[in-house]
Design a protein around this motif. Structure first.
Motif, PDB file in Angstrom:
ATOM      1  N   ILE A  47       0.836  -1.209   0.000  1.00  0.00           N
ATOM      2  CA  ILE A  47       0.000   0.000   0.000  1.00  0.00           C
ATOM      3  C   ILE A  47       0.868   1.255   0.000  1.00  0.00           C
ATOM      4  O   ILE A  47       0.647   2.180  -0.791  1.00  0.00           O
ATOM      5  CB  ILE A  47      -0.945   0.004   1.225  1.00  0.00           C
ATOM      6  N   SER A  48       1.872   1.282   0.881  1.00  0.00           N
ATOM      7  CA  SER A  48       2.718   2.480   0.958  1.00  0.00           C
ATOM      8  C   SER A  48       3.560   2.652  -0.308  1.00  0.00           C
ATOM      9  O   SER A  48       3.869   3.776  -0.706  1.00  0.00           O
ATOM     10  CB  SER A  48       3.617   2.421   2.202  1.00  0.00           C
ATOM     11  N   TYR A  49       3.906   1.532  -0.979  1.00  0.00           N
ATOM     12  CA  TYR A  49       4.617   1.630  -2.251  1.00  0.00           C
ATOM     13  C   TYR A  49       3.721   2.267  -3.315  1.00  0.00           C
ATOM     14  O   TYR A  49       4.194   3.042  -4.157  1.00  0.00           O
ATOM     15  CB  TYR A  49       5.084   0.256  -2.715  1.00  0.00           C
ATOM     16  N   PHE A  80      10.483   4.348  -1.154  1.00  0.00           N
ATOM     17  CA  PHE A  80      11.318   3.143  -1.162  1.00  0.00           C
ATOM     18  C   PHE A  80      12.588   3.350  -1.990  1.00  0.00           C
ATOM     19  O   PHE A  80      13.687   3.024  -1.536  1.00  0.00           O
ATOM     20  CB  PHE A  80      10.510   1.959  -1.698  1.00  0.00           C
ATOM     21  N   THR A  81      12.443   3.891  -3.209  1.00  0.00           N
ATOM     22  CA  THR A  81      13.612   4.035  -4.076  1.00  0.00           C
ATOM     23  C   THR A  81      14.624   5.043  -3.547  1.00  0.00           C
ATOM     24  O   THR A  81      15.835   4.902  -3.764  1.00  0.00           O
ATOM     25  CB  THR A  81      13.182   4.459  -5.488  1.00  0.00           C
ATOM     26  N   SER A 116      20.201  -4.912   2.322  1.00  0.00           N
ATOM     27  CA  SER A 116      20.260  -6.362   2.120  1.00  0.00           C
ATOM     28  C   SER A 116      19.325  -6.840   1.014  1.00  0.00           C
ATOM     29  O   SER A 116      19.439  -7.981   0.553  1.00  0.00           O
ATOM     30  CB  SER A 116      19.920  -7.102   3.422  1.00  0.00           C
ATOM     31  N   VAL A 117      18.393  -5.969   0.567  1.00  0.00           N
ATOM     32  CA  VAL A 117      17.480  -6.384  -0.509  1.00  0.00           C
ATOM     33  C   VAL A 117      17.932  -5.844  -1.860  1.00  0.00           C
ATOM     34  O   VAL A 117      17.181  -5.881  -2.827  1.00  0.00           O
ATOM     35  CB  VAL A 117      16.030  -5.914  -0.237  1.00  0.00           C
ATOM     36  N   LYS A 118      19.170  -5.392  -1.955  1.00  0.00           N
ATOM     37  CA  LYS A 118      19.637  -4.760  -3.194  1.00  0.00           C
ATOM     38  C   LYS A 118      19.612  -5.714  -4.385  1.00  0.00           C
ATOM     39  O   LYS A 118      19.519  -5.286  -5.529  1.00  0.00           O
ATOM     40  CB  LYS A 118      21.042  -4.206  -3.005  1.00  0.00           C
ATOM     41  N   PHE A 149      12.710  -6.199  -8.962  1.00  0.00           N
ATOM     42  CA  PHE A 149      11.309  -6.452  -8.605  1.00  0.00           C
ATOM     43  C   PHE A 149      10.967  -5.571  -7.401  1.00  0.00           C
ATOM     44  O   PHE A 149      10.918  -6.062  -6.262  1.00  0.00           O
ATOM     45  CB  PHE A 149      11.087  -7.931  -8.290  1.00  0.00           C
ATOM     46  N   PRO A 150      10.775  -4.278  -7.629  1.00  0.00           N
ATOM     47  CA  PRO A 150      10.641  -3.320  -6.525  1.00  0.00           C
ATOM     48  C   PRO A 150       9.484  -3.607  -5.576  1.00  0.00           C
ATOM     49  O   PRO A 150       9.621  -3.423  -4.363  1.00  0.00           O
ATOM     50  CB  PRO A 150      10.464  -1.977  -7.233  1.00  0.00           C
TER      51      PRO A 150
END
Length: 203
Positions: free
Chosen positions: A54-56, A63-64, A73-75, A80-81
């Motif tokens: 929702i916030s995305y 986020f970006t 750690s999710v780089k 797949f954003p």
């Protein structure tokens, strides 16, 4: 009640039965405690994943330009954003689920029996999540119509295309954390009320 005229063997047998029942009851409560912790972690993780979807949608830049750097750690999943946002949500909430389940479960162990413990613990977790969701929604409204319209020099990333949406998403996140804490406190109070009602009914 102790009976001085009852045979000694009968009293010993009765005592053993009572002790055996107490051990079984405690074993069931420990099992429920473990189950409550597990379910709480799962529900909190699902909540975190959906929350960040929702916030995305409200602000991809939140986020970006912020969360992806904060959770480096999710780089490897930045292709797949939305999935990355969901993984960040899980990473941000699973530990709260652990804490919530542990606290709610331990409080529940003081209930009269394992059945009431289960009912009160699940009720407390559901109420906690409900309050967190509700306050998170309030955060969206506050962020969009109040926070983002304040003439304040917020510490924001330098190049934002949509400052208002960024602040709305950030406010939603902050309110959700607050909602989780308030919800947990209410969940504990809910359990204590059930314990009190059970004790009065027993009398």
């Amino acid at each position: 009640m102790y009976n001085a005229y009852a045979p000694c063997g009968m009293q010993t047998h009765h005592t053993r039965n009572v002790g055996h029942k107490l051990k079984i009851e405690m074993a069931k409560k420990i099992g429920i405690l473990i189950l409550v912790i597990f379910l709480s972690i799962i529900l909190a993780s699902v909540y975190g994943f959906l929350h960040n979807q929702i916030s995305y949608s409200i602000s991809t830049e939140y986020f970006t330009e912020f969360k992806f750097e904060q959770f480096w750690s999710v780089k490897y999943t930045l292709d797949f954003p939305r999935m990355s946002a969901g993984l960040i949500g899980i990473a941000s909430t699973w530990w709260f689920g652990l804490l919530l389940g542990l606290i709610i479960g331990i409080v529940g162990m003081f209930q009269q029996n394992y059945k009431i413990m289960w009912k009160s613990s699940i009720g407390a977790i559901i109420r906690t999540l409900g309050i967190a969701i509700g306050i998170g929604i309030v955060g969206i409204v506050v962020g969009k119509f109040i926070i983002s319209n304040l003439d304040t020099n917020w510490n924001l990333p330098a190049e934002l295309n949509d400052r208002k949406s960024f602040l709305t998403a950030g406010t939603m996140h902050n309110f959700s954390y607050l909602g989780g804490i308030i919800g947990m406190i209410y969940g504990i109070i809910y359990q204590l009320k059930i314990k009190k009602a059970s004790a009065q009914h027993r009398v």
